[in-house]
Design a protein around this motif. Sequence first.
Motif, PDB file in Angstrom:
ATOM      1  N   ILE A 179       2.345   7.543  -6.000  1.00 28.72           N
ATOM      2  CA  ILE A 179       3.050   8.659  -5.370  1.00 28.72           C
ATOM      3  C   ILE A 179       4.243   9.022  -6.246  1.00 28.72           C
ATOM      4  CG2 ILE A 179       4.257   9.499  -3.318  1.00 28.72           C
ATOM      5  CD1 ILE A 179       1.341   8.870  -2.766  1.00 28.72           C
ATOM      6  N   THR A 180       4.396  10.301  -6.552  1.00 31.14           N
ATOM      7  CA  THR A 180       5.511  10.774  -7.362  1.00 31.14           C
ATOM      8  C   THR A 180       6.166  11.969  -6.677  1.00 31.14           C
ATOM      9  OG1 THR A 180       4.101  12.280  -8.650  1.00 31.14           O
ATOM     10  CG2 THR A 180       4.364  10.031  -9.493  1.00 31.14           C
ATOM     11  N   GLY A 181       7.350  12.350  -7.163  1.00 27.64           N
ATOM     12  CA  GLY A 181       8.000  13.553  -6.654  1.00 27.64           C
ATOM     13  C   GLY A 181       9.309  13.268  -5.948  1.00 27.64           C
ATOM     14  N   ALA A 182       9.977  14.352  -5.546  1.00 25.68           N
ATOM     15  CA  ALA A 182      11.327  14.288  -4.985  1.00 25.68           C
ATOM     16  C   ALA A 182      11.422  13.361  -3.775  1.00 25.68           C
ATOM     17  CB  ALA A 182      11.790  15.697  -4.602  1.00 25.68           C
ATOM     18  N   ASN A 183      10.436  13.428  -2.876  1.00 27.94           N
ATOM     19  CA  ASN A 183      10.473  12.600  -1.662  1.00 27.94           C
ATOM     20  C   ASN A 183       9.347  11.573  -1.681  1.00 27.94           C
ATOM     21  OD1 ASN A 183      11.028  15.777  -0.203  1.00 27.94           O
ATOM     22  ND2 ASN A 183      12.637  14.299  -0.614  1.00 27.94           N
ATOM     23  N   GLY A 184       9.088  11.029  -2.871  1.00 31.24           N
ATOM     24  CA  GLY A 184       7.997  10.075  -3.020  1.00 31.24           C
ATOM     25  C   GLY A 184       8.097   8.891  -2.102  1.00 31.24           C
ATOM     26  N   GLY A 185       9.318   8.478  -1.761  1.00 32.13           N
ATOM     27  CA  GLY A 185       9.504   7.338  -0.886  1.00 32.13           C
ATOM     28  C   GLY A 185       9.060   7.580   0.539  1.00 32.13           C
ATOM     29  N   ASP A 186       8.782   8.840   0.894  1.00 38.57           N
ATOM     30  CA  ASP A 186       8.361   9.164   2.259  1.00 38.57           C
ATOM     31  C   ASP A 186       6.844   9.079   2.434  1.00 38.57           C
ATOM     32  OD1 ASP A 186      11.028   9.732   2.423  1.00 38.57           O
ATOM     33  OD2 ASP A 186      10.790  11.619   3.484  1.00 38.57           O
ATOM     34  N   PHE A 187       6.114   8.808   1.335  1.00 41.07           N
ATOM     35  CA  PHE A 187       4.655   8.735   1.393  1.00 41.07           C
ATOM     36  C   PHE A 187       4.199   7.422   0.747  1.00 41.07           C
ATOM     37  CE2 PHE A 187       5.936  13.140   1.308  1.00 41.07           C
ATOM     38  CZ  PHE A 187       5.114  13.771   2.227  1.00 41.07           C
ATOM     39  N   SER A 188       3.066   6.904   1.198  1.00 39.92           N
ATOM     40  CA  SER A 188       2.497   5.701   0.601  1.00 39.92           C
ATOM     41  C   SER A 188       0.985   5.860   0.534  1.00 39.92           C
ATOM     42  CB  SER A 188       2.873   4.452   1.405  1.00 39.92           C
ATOM     43  OG  SER A 188       2.400   4.552   2.737  1.00 39.92           O
ATOM     44  N   GLN A 189       0.333   5.087  -0.378  1.00 39.50           N
ATOM     45  CA  GLN A 189      -1.108   5.197  -0.544  1.00 39.50           C
ATOM     46  C   GLN A 189      -1.738   3.827  -0.735  1.00 39.50           C
ATOM     47  OE1 GLN A 189      -3.267   4.607  -3.351  1.00 39.50           O
ATOM     48  NE2 GLN A 189      -1.594   3.705  -4.572  1.00 39.50           N
ATOM     49  N   THR A 190      -2.976   3.709  -0.268  1.00 37.91           N
ATOM     50  CA  THR A 190      -3.835   2.577  -0.592  1.00 37.91           C
ATOM     51  C   THR A 190      -5.176   3.162  -1.019  1.00 37.91           C
ATOM     52  OG1 THR A 190      -4.570   2.392   1.711  1.00 37.91           O
ATOM     53  CG2 THR A 190      -2.709   1.013   1.022  1.00 37.91           C
ATOM     54  N   ASN A 191      -5.975   2.400  -1.818  1.00 41.27           N
ATOM     55  CA  ASN A 191      -7.244   2.941  -2.301  1.00 41.27           C
ATOM     56  C   ASN A 191      -8.223   1.813  -2.591  1.00 41.27           C
ATOM     57  OD1 ASN A 191      -7.367   2.351  -5.424  1.00 41.27           O
ATOM     58  ND2 ASN A 191      -5.236   2.943  -4.973  1.00 41.27           N
ATOM     59  N   ASN A 192      -9.499   2.183  -2.680  1.00 38.54           N
ATOM     60  CA  ASN A 192     -10.552   1.219  -3.024  1.00 38.54           C
ATOM     61  C   ASN A 192     -11.213   1.577  -4.346  1.00 38.54           C
ATOM     62  OD1 ASN A 192     -12.042   3.464  -2.330  1.00 38.54           O
ATOM     63  ND2 ASN A 192     -13.252   2.477  -0.725  1.00 38.54           N
ATOM     64  N   CYS A 193     -10.464   2.231  -5.226  1.00 39.19           N
ATOM     65  CA  CYS A 193     -11.035   2.752  -6.467  1.00 39.19           C
ATOM     66  C   CYS A 193     -11.192   1.702  -7.554  1.00 39.19           C
ATOM     67  CB  CYS A 193     -10.168   3.905  -6.988  1.00 39.19           C
ATOM     68  SG  CYS A 193     -10.112   5.321  -5.857  1.00 39.19           S
ATOM     69  N   GLY A 194     -10.350   0.667  -7.547  1.00 38.32           N
ATOM     70  CA  GLY A 194     -10.414  -0.319  -8.603  1.00 38.32           C
ATOM     71  C   GLY A 194     -10.002   0.273  -9.933  1.00 38.32           C
ATOM     72  N   GLY A 195     -10.525  -0.320 -11.028  1.00 35.54           N
ATOM     73  CA  GLY A 195     -10.134   0.139 -12.362  1.00 35.54           C
ATOM     74  C   GLY A 195     -11.041   1.189 -12.945  1.00 35.54           C
ATOM     75  N   SER A 196     -12.212   1.429 -12.325  1.00 31.85           N
ATOM     76  CA  SER A 196     -13.140   2.414 -12.873  1.00 31.85           C
ATOM     77  C   SER A 196     -14.066   2.928 -11.782  1.00 31.85           C
ATOM     78  CB  SER A 196     -13.957   1.816 -14.015  1.00 31.85           C
ATOM     79  OG  SER A 196     -14.767   0.755 -13.541  1.00 31.85           O
ATOM     80  N   VAL A 197     -14.637   4.117 -12.055  1.00 36.31           N
ATOM     81  CA  VAL A 197     -15.608   4.720 -11.146  1.00 36.31           C
ATOM     82  C   VAL A 197     -16.781   5.187 -11.987  1.00 36.31           C
ATOM     83  CG1 VAL A 197     -16.048   6.526  -9.434  1.00 36.31           C
ATOM     84  CG2 VAL A 197     -13.785   5.455  -9.561  1.00 36.31           C
ATOM     85  N   ALA A 198     -17.995   4.750 -11.666  1.00 38.11           N
ATOM     86  CA  ALA A 198     -19.175   5.108 -12.445  1.00 38.11           C
ATOM     87  C   ALA A 198     -19.463   6.597 -12.333  1.00 38.11           C
ATOM     88  CB  ALA A 198     -20.372   4.301 -11.950  1.00 38.11           C
ATOM     89  N   SER A 199     -20.249   7.100 -13.308  1.00 39.66           N
ATOM     90  CA  SER A 199     -20.661   8.497 -13.271  1.00 39.66           C
ATOM     91  C   SER A 199     -21.371   8.782 -11.955  1.00 39.66           C
ATOM     92  CB  SER A 199     -21.593   8.783 -14.449  1.00 39.66           C
ATOM     93  OG  SER A 199     -22.125  10.077 -14.360  1.00 39.66           O
ATOM     94  N   GLY A 200     -20.941   9.827 -11.264  1.00 38.51           N
ATOM     95  CA  GLY A 200     -21.514  10.185  -9.972  1.00 38.51           C
ATOM     96  C   GLY A 200     -20.944   9.400  -8.808  1.00 38.51           C
ATOM     97  N   GLY A 201     -20.093   8.388  -9.102  1.00 34.63           N
ATOM     98  CA  GLY A 201     -19.529   7.567  -8.041  1.00 34.63           C
ATOM     99  C   GLY A 201     -18.280   8.179  -7.430  1.00 34.63           C
ATOM    100  N   LYS A 202     -17.815   7.593  -6.339  1.00 35.49           N
ATOM    101  CA  LYS A 202     -16.616   8.090  -5.676  1.00 35.49           C
ATOM    102  C   LYS A 202     -15.879   6.938  -5.016  1.00 35.49           C
ATOM    103  CE  LYS A 202     -19.165   9.472  -1.516  1.00 35.49           C
ATOM    104  NZ  LYS A 202     -19.520  10.622  -0.635  1.00 35.49           N
ATOM    105  N   CYS A 203     -14.609   7.181  -4.665  1.00 34.86           N
ATOM    106  CA  CYS A 203     -13.791   6.203  -3.953  1.00 34.86           C
ATOM    107  C   CYS A 203     -12.823   6.958  -3.047  1.00 34.86           C
ATOM    108  CB  CYS A 203     -13.033   5.297  -4.927  1.00 34.86           C
ATOM    109  SG  CYS A 203     -11.880   6.168  -6.018  1.00 34.86           S
ATOM    110  N   ALA A 204     -12.122   6.216  -2.182  1.00 37.93           N
ATOM    111  CA  ALA A 204     -11.246   6.837  -1.181  1.00 37.93           C
ATOM    112  C   ALA A 204      -9.806   6.395  -1.388  1.00 37.93           C
ATOM    113  CB  ALA A 204     -11.703   6.486   0.226  1.00 37.93           C
ATOM    114  N   ILE A 205      -8.889   7.341  -1.204  1.00 38.73           N
ATOM    115  CA  ILE A 205      -7.451   7.079  -1.265  1.00 38.73           C
ATOM    116  C   ILE A 205      -6.863   7.480   0.084  1.00 38.73           C
ATOM    117  CG2 ILE A 205      -5.291   7.568  -2.469  1.00 38.73           C
ATOM    118  CD1 ILE A 205      -7.034   8.570  -4.831  1.00 38.73           C
TER     119      ILE A 205
END
Length: 454
Positions: A179-205
Amino acid sequence: SPASTAVGDFNGDGRLDLAVADQGSGAVSVLIQAPLVTLTPGSLTFASQVVGTTSAAQTVTLTNTGSATLSVSSIASTGDFSQTNACGASLAAGANCTISVTFTPTTTGTRTGTVTVTDSASGSPQSITLTGTGLQSAVTLAPTSLAFSSQAVGTSSAAKAVTLKNTGTATLTLSSIMITGANGGDFSQTNNCGGSVASGGKCAISVIFSPTANGSRSASLSITDNAQGSPQTVGLSGIGTGPAVKLAPASLTFNVQKVGTTSAAQRITLLNTGGVALTITSVAITGNNAGDFSQTDNCPLSPSTLASQASCTVSVTFDPTAGGTRSAAVSVTDNASGSPQAVPLTGTGAAVLLAPASLNFGTIKVGKTSAARTVTLTNLGSTALSITSIMITGTNSGDFAQTNTCGGSVGGGQSCSISVTFTPSATGSRSASISITDSGGNSPQTVILAGTGS
């Protein structure tokens, strides 16, 4: 006599032979030494490579299989391929050198090129074919922005999801999701993407909004990777709702006030402009001269609250303990952003009391001197009053005279006397003032003088 010629490796020794047949006297064979180039392998095929990245090198061996030194004019590559070599400008008979070739695709799909050697051998230039396939990772983010509903300050929203899909032909390598930007501290994220995503693959944030202050809050979800357009971003926005304090006026200034006396009250309105109730912990006077000001208020203190859009009043009085400029602040401690909020307070204490405030000498004959009249100067403060000067000023200052017992200072709570006489120099109304310059605040102080010459 007429002759005929033929060139070839007639004796199988790897060298070029020149056969000359003299038709008049019979056939004569003459061996001519010459260079001969062999490139091994005759072609290179590279594995699939991500666009904009460089493959490992593959090698081609250039061998001079002839019987004479080979002169090399140039070695060059074309297309998305590059070469380096150790061949130099010449190569002895029977010697070889290495050409290293790399593949850096500039776009996707099949890519072709050549390595070409220009030299002194028969059949120059010689070449080999090069083939490779360019792959590209590509990122699609859906949705491209997230707008959160109004959220109470200090609480967290339900999570909202962003889907990251690799729509390219190469594996997507992820460097960071943040998360970046002026009010970045007001938002948070988690994800299941890992270090790579195969061609045609997807992940969620998953993104959560936890506002730290009232009003519009904004930031960005930023994904850094090996795809074109990195970093990719998703705009984040939300509105923080909570208590918010508005104090009016923003400051209070009191008139000159005699030491030991209390001014009329001035009022401050405290308004909760936020969307939820305000919890007030304290309302207090703070600052250097906090003891010179007092406050009373009707604001509800914790655990009671002040409702959204409701207000309360703080009444402030000024009771200076010494002369000169006095300052403090009304400080409100609460659960709103920016707490404690403050309203600066300023006033001037007057430590000098002059009695009476004016003298009227009545009618005196021109050239005659009146009986003396006395003004008492009292230091109302608790510390010594420094006196810079006591003098007669004004239009007819020459018609009045003064003597005093004040000296350079008057102790706290002490008094001194100023004795004044009137000697009119002309008929009619005559006026002037006693002017006292000191450290008592509101300096200089004055006593009005009047008289009539007859």
